[in-house]
Motif scaffolding. Sequence first.
Motif, PDB file in Angstrom:
ATOM      1  N   THR A 147      73.125  23.749  61.752  1.00 38.42           N
ATOM      2  CA  THR A 147      73.495  25.005  62.418  1.00 38.42           C
ATOM      3  C   THR A 147      72.266  25.661  63.044  1.00 38.42           C
ATOM      4  OG1 THR A 147      75.288  25.305  60.830  1.00 38.42           O
ATOM      5  CG2 THR A 147      74.610  27.233  62.098  1.00 38.42           C
ATOM      6  N   GLU A 177      77.216  12.848  60.555  1.00 35.44           N
ATOM      7  CA  GLU A 177      78.398  13.643  60.898  1.00 35.44           C
ATOM      8  C   GLU A 177      79.034  13.105  62.179  1.00 35.44           C
ATOM      9  OE1 GLU A 177      79.482  18.414  61.032  1.00 35.44           O
ATOM     10  OE2 GLU A 177      77.479  17.733  61.542  1.00 35.44           O
ATOM     11  N   LYS A 227      84.133  20.969  65.460  1.00 35.88           N
ATOM     12  CA  LYS A 227      84.990  21.854  64.678  1.00 35.88           C
ATOM     13  C   LYS A 227      84.154  22.874  63.916  1.00 35.88           C
ATOM     14  CE  LYS A 227      88.720  21.773  61.270  1.00 35.88           C
ATOM     15  NZ  LYS A 227      89.591  20.911  60.425  1.00 35.88           N
ATOM     16  N   ARG A 228      83.045  22.413  63.319  1.00 39.36           N
ATOM     17  CA  ARG A 228      82.201  23.324  62.548  1.00 39.36           C
ATOM     18  C   ARG A 228      81.547  24.361  63.453  1.00 39.36           C
ATOM     19  NH1 ARG A 228      76.992  22.762  61.217  1.00 39.36           N
ATOM     20  NH2 ARG A 228      76.956  20.560  61.787  1.00 39.36           N
ATOM     21  N   SER A 229      81.091  23.931  64.628  1.00 36.96           N
ATOM     22  CA  SER A 229      80.462  24.869  65.568  1.00 36.96           C
ATOM     23  C   SER A 229      81.452  25.931  66.022  1.00 36.96           C
ATOM     24  CB  SER A 229      79.906  24.105  66.766  1.00 36.96           C
ATOM     25  OG  SER A 229      78.891  23.197  66.372  1.00 36.96           O
ATOM     26  N   ALA A 276      83.654  16.464  63.819  1.00 34.49           N
ATOM     27  CA  ALA A 276      83.302  17.407  62.760  1.00 34.49           C
ATOM     28  C   ALA A 276      82.288  18.431  63.256  1.00 34.49           C
ATOM     29  CB  ALA A 276      82.752  16.656  61.555  1.00 34.49           C
TER      30      ALA A 276
END
Length: 505
Positions: free
Chosen positions: A287, A310, A317-319, A314
């Motif tokens: 991040t 990763e 989606k996480r961002s 993924a």
Amino acid sequence: MDTPQEALNPPPVATGIAGLDTVLEGGLTANRLYLLEGLPGAGKTTMALQFLREGVERGESVLYVTLSETEAELREVAASHGWTLDGVHINELFPMGDQLDPDEQYTMFHPSEVELGKVTLAILAEFERLKPQRVVFDSLSEIRLLAGSLLRFRRQILALKQYFAGRNATVLLLDESHQLEQGLNAHTIVHGVVSLDQLRPEFGGDRRRLRVMKMRGRPFHSGFHDYEILTGGVVVFPRLVAADHRREPEVGTLHSGLDALDALLGGGIDRGTSTLLLGAAGTGKSTLAMHFVMQAAEQGERSAVFLFEESVHAMRKRSSGLGLDLDARIDDGTVMIQSVDPSELSPGEFFHIVREAVEQKQARIVVIDSLNGYLNAMPGERFLVTQLHELLSYLGQMGVSSFLLNAQQGMIGSMSSTLDVSYLADTVVLLRYFEANATVRTAISVMKRRTGAHERTLREMVIGNTGIEIGEPLRNFRGVLTGVPQDVADPPAAAGAVFTGSLGA
């Protein structure tokens, strides 16, 4: 009368193999005899066909003399790569008569006294008929067996060399590995030798690499160069040499978009430097790197992110959950994300991908997520740290800022790293978990910055639905890096000192 310069230094002959001409600094010297050797399956036949097809593309007459594979087999190899062999003349000299018929077998003479002469005459007759500019002999092992003795074999190769001298033909001889005792004798005769090697790791696909053992009269890039046999032919990935890419250093600062983080870093990240993000799994290394990537995208600069662990899905989606509109940046081309298969990678191929992102797609930031995946992807490779140093030097000379993510072993307390590269990075950012008030929190600190002063305080870092937030210095705690700090009622005044000198290079 002066000899024309073109006659003394004719233009090199392109091999038609992507990357190999770079290794050879242009190609092969024209009208010479060369040896391409390697174990079965190394790709000798494929490379030979690429060499001849390049000649056909240039309007040359080419000849493939085969003593070991049939014409049908050669055409099957070509078809597997989506090629045709139109324009390639194939002289099939196999088999020599009906060897299964007892009446055709020799009783008074050794086969070398009969068959070698027949083979040689057939080869020369076909050459005189076609007068090709490129010739491939497949393979020397058959001629070696036909010769019967080392002396006769050596004289046969010398005779072929003398015959082709002055006949304007570039000849490629295919042979088994040079580890064979008799194979070394051909090395002293030919003009150049390219050796193909295969590594067989315990897990994952085979790794292939080549080395130019000898090349008379012209420079070449020494050492091992990785290559792959892909649909469409052999692709060589020249060994990365950072000294070949020197440029004027780029001046400027890369910002994260977070004032507190930039202040912690002494104003930001200097362009063309490397930053190591070090911490336990889940501390926010990815991040943190993405904040720099997204801020650069806001300025119209491109970034390349390589994921060893990763998936791209993924990451997207996480961002999105952190309020970072990564999808839009991927769509407009300012952020390029690629997952790397850890079981099908060689260092040369990975460096080639990075170079393409930098030189062709103009990436100004490169993120490697993570070094643990990079190390695990190539467990059988030696000198990975040295190769990584060369990559970082190259990126720095190209003015590219790099972010290396390294997950430490453990969660709280004593931590260790499987790959210590802190001495390579220009900036080291440490992320640590610590316990306070019955909650697990994250601390961030800058441990090293070569290019200037930085803040040496420990600050709390919180990851929320709007991204990262950097808090005030943790002045009321002592022993945060141990994972279980103690409260300090009245911290000393010096505890909040900031912007001191670097801890060292």
